[in-house]
Design a protein around this motif. Sequence first.
Motif, PDB file in Angstrom:
ATOM      1  N   VAL A   1       0.808  -1.353  -0.169  1.00  0.00           N
ATOM      2  CA  VAL A   1       0.054  -0.045   0.117  1.00  0.00           C
ATOM      3  C   VAL A   1       0.822   1.303  -0.013  1.00  0.00           C
ATOM      4  O   VAL A   1       0.728   2.267  -0.708  1.00  0.00           O
ATOM      5  CB  VAL A   1      -0.936  -0.026   1.273  1.00  0.00           C
ATOM      6  CG1 VAL A   1      -1.700   1.346   1.211  1.00  0.00           C
ATOM      7  CG2 VAL A   1      -1.861  -1.103   1.037  1.00  0.00           C
ATOM      8  N   PHE A   2       1.927   1.170   0.835  1.00  0.00           N
ATOM      9  CA  PHE A   2       3.110   2.445   0.727  1.00  0.00           C
ATOM     10  C   PHE A   2       3.454   2.528  -0.618  1.00  0.00           C
ATOM     11  O   PHE A   2       3.551   3.814  -1.042  1.00  0.00           O
ATOM     12  CB  PHE A   2       3.950   2.245   2.091  1.00  0.00           C
ATOM     13  CG  PHE A   2       5.113   2.646   1.757  1.00  0.00           C
ATOM     14  CD1 PHE A   2       5.343   4.318   2.081  1.00  0.00           C
ATOM     15  CD2 PHE A   2       6.336   2.172   1.138  1.00  0.00           C
ATOM     16  CE1 PHE A   2       6.462   4.826   1.967  1.00  0.00           C
ATOM     17  CE2 PHE A   2       7.630   3.071   1.006  1.00  0.00           C
ATOM     18  CZ  PHE A   2       7.634   4.589   1.405  1.00  0.00           C
ATOM     19  N   PHE A   3       3.767   1.583  -1.147  1.00  0.00           N
ATOM     20  CA  PHE A   3       4.526   1.675  -2.573  1.00  0.00           C
ATOM     21  C   PHE A   3       3.526   2.085  -3.486  1.00  0.00           C
ATOM     22  O   PHE A   3       3.851   3.019  -4.415  1.00  0.00           O
ATOM     23  CB  PHE A   3       4.832   0.402  -2.972  1.00  0.00           C
ATOM     24  CG  PHE A   3       5.572   0.356  -4.414  1.00  0.00           C
ATOM     25  CD1 PHE A   3       7.024   0.770  -4.256  1.00  0.00           C
ATOM     26  CD2 PHE A   3       4.993  -0.327  -5.495  1.00  0.00           C
ATOM     27  CE1 PHE A   3       7.562   0.835  -5.803  1.00  0.00           C
ATOM     28  CE2 PHE A   3       5.506  -0.392  -6.667  1.00  0.00           C
ATOM     29  CZ  PHE A   3       6.832   0.240  -6.836  1.00  0.00           C
ATOM     30  N   PHE A   4       2.383   1.592  -3.674  1.00  0.00           N
ATOM     31  CA  PHE A   4       1.102   2.167  -4.348  1.00  0.00           C
ATOM     32  C   PHE A   4       0.869   3.565  -4.166  1.00  0.00           C
ATOM     33  O   PHE A   4       0.736   4.436  -5.135  1.00  0.00           O
ATOM     34  CB  PHE A   4       0.025   1.237  -4.247  1.00  0.00           C
ATOM     35  CG  PHE A   4       0.287   0.114  -4.986  1.00  0.00           C
ATOM     36  CD1 PHE A   4       0.929  -0.425  -6.147  1.00  0.00           C
ATOM     37  CD2 PHE A   4      -0.327  -1.112  -4.597  1.00  0.00           C
ATOM     38  CE1 PHE A   4       0.908  -1.508  -6.972  1.00  0.00           C
ATOM     39  CE2 PHE A   4      -0.346  -2.554  -5.222  1.00  0.00           C
ATOM     40  CZ  PHE A   4       0.359  -2.740  -6.316  1.00  0.00           C
ATOM     41  N   THR A   5       1.037   3.958  -2.917  1.00  0.00           N
ATOM     42  CA  THR A   5       0.464   5.314  -2.666  1.00  0.00           C
ATOM     43  C   THR A   5       1.695   6.325  -3.070  1.00  0.00           C
ATOM     44  O   THR A   5       1.291   7.350  -3.808  1.00  0.00           O
ATOM     45  CB  THR A   5       0.357   5.532  -1.141  1.00  0.00           C
ATOM     46  OG1 THR A   5      -0.614   4.583  -0.652  1.00  0.00           O
ATOM     47  CG2 THR A   5      -0.054   6.871  -0.776  1.00  0.00           C
TER      48      THR A   5
ATOM     49  N   LYS B   1       3.442   5.728  -5.804  1.00  0.00           N
ATOM     50  CA  LYS B   1       3.208   5.706  -7.162  1.00  0.00           C
ATOM     51  C   LYS B   1       2.039   6.684  -7.723  1.00  0.00           C
ATOM     52  O   LYS B   1       2.211   7.221  -8.477  1.00  0.00           O
ATOM     53  CB  LYS B   1       3.254   4.242  -7.610  1.00  0.00           C
ATOM     54  CG  LYS B   1       3.509   4.080  -9.093  1.00  0.00           C
ATOM     55  CD  LYS B   1       3.628   2.371  -9.242  1.00  0.00           C
ATOM     56  CE  LYS B   1       4.504   2.114 -10.283  1.00  0.00           C
ATOM     57  NZ  LYS B   1       4.478   0.845 -10.749  1.00  0.00           N
ATOM     58  N   ILE B   2       0.975   6.252  -6.728  1.00  0.00           N
ATOM     59  CA  ILE B   2      -0.043   7.311  -6.963  1.00  0.00           C
ATOM     60  C   ILE B   2       0.125   8.901  -7.207  1.00  0.00           C
ATOM     61  O   ILE B   2      -0.144   9.764  -8.098  1.00  0.00           O
ATOM     62  CB  ILE B   2      -1.345   7.005  -6.237  1.00  0.00           C
ATOM     63  CG1 ILE B   2      -1.812   5.601  -6.597  1.00  0.00           C
ATOM     64  CG2 ILE B   2      -2.286   7.915  -6.247  1.00  0.00           C
ATOM     65  CD1 ILE B   2      -2.712   4.933  -5.686  1.00  0.00           C
ATOM     66  N   ARG B   3       0.919   9.129  -5.995  1.00  0.00           N
ATOM     67  CA  ARG B   3       1.308  10.526  -5.846  1.00  0.00           C
ATOM     68  C   ARG B   3       2.190  11.230  -6.979  1.00  0.00           C
ATOM     69  O   ARG B   3       1.974  12.321  -7.279  1.00  0.00           O
ATOM     70  CB  ARG B   3       1.889  10.728  -4.547  1.00  0.00           C
ATOM     71  CG  ARG B   3       0.745  10.562  -3.323  1.00  0.00           C
ATOM     72  CD  ARG B   3       1.201  10.916  -2.199  1.00  0.00           C
ATOM     73  NE  ARG B   3       0.129  10.803  -1.293  1.00  0.00           N
ATOM     74  CZ  ARG B   3       0.093  10.623   0.134  1.00  0.00           C
ATOM     75  NH1 ARG B   3       1.253  10.264   0.634  1.00  0.00           N
ATOM     76  NH2 ARG B   3      -0.994  10.498   0.862  1.00  0.00           N
ATOM     77  N   ARG B   4       3.152  10.150  -7.424  1.00  0.00           N
ATOM     78  CA  ARG B   4       4.006  10.718  -8.525  1.00  0.00           C
ATOM     79  C   ARG B   4       3.212  10.845  -9.861  1.00  0.00           C
ATOM     80  O   ARG B   4       3.390  11.822 -10.626  1.00  0.00           O
ATOM     81  CB  ARG B   4       4.913   9.622  -8.734  1.00  0.00           C
ATOM     82  CG  ARG B   4       6.163  10.043  -7.879  1.00  0.00           C
ATOM     83  CD  ARG B   4       7.438   9.114  -8.402  1.00  0.00           C
ATOM     84  NE  ARG B   4       7.416   7.723  -8.683  1.00  0.00           N
ATOM     85  CZ  ARG B   4       7.181   6.549  -7.983  1.00  0.00           C
ATOM     86  NH1 ARG B   4       7.865   6.603  -6.768  1.00  0.00           N
ATOM     87  NH2 ARG B   4       7.134   5.587  -8.668  1.00  0.00           N
ATOM     88  N   LEU B   5       2.280   9.791 -10.058  1.00  0.00           N
ATOM     89  CA  LEU B   5       1.326   9.841 -11.221  1.00  0.00           C
ATOM     90  C   LEU B   5       0.379  11.291 -11.431  1.00  0.00           C
ATOM     91  O   LEU B   5       0.318  11.793 -12.084  1.00  0.00           O
ATOM     92  CB  LEU B   5       0.769   8.788 -11.550  1.00  0.00           C
ATOM     93  CG  LEU B   5       1.198   7.550 -12.234  1.00  0.00           C
ATOM     94  CD1 LEU B   5       0.470   6.159 -12.178  1.00  0.00           C
ATOM     95  CD2 LEU B   5       1.714   7.819 -13.559  1.00  0.00           C
TER      96      LEU B   5
END
Length: 90
Positions: free
Chosen positions: A26-30, A32-36
Amino acid sequence: MVKNAFISFFSQKEKEENPGSVEFQVFFFTNKIRRLTSHLELHKKDYLSQRGLRKILGKRQRLLAYLSKKNRVRYKELIGELNIRERKTR
């Protein structure tokens, strides 16, 4: 930059021990979501990145739903530390 903002959330030791944990994913996806999201603010017509963002959001949502069912305390701590909203209940 956004990607460096949440690096301190998990210590280096935790990353090496259990990168497959729900919290780490979840930390990794979060991150990635913020960068995108910041990328899409500049490039509004990048439809492939929009599709990728929606896919990652779905994956994170499913992981959070799983964690919510399995361990509500860990779920509450994680969404509090990552500063994300709680999922909607039906």
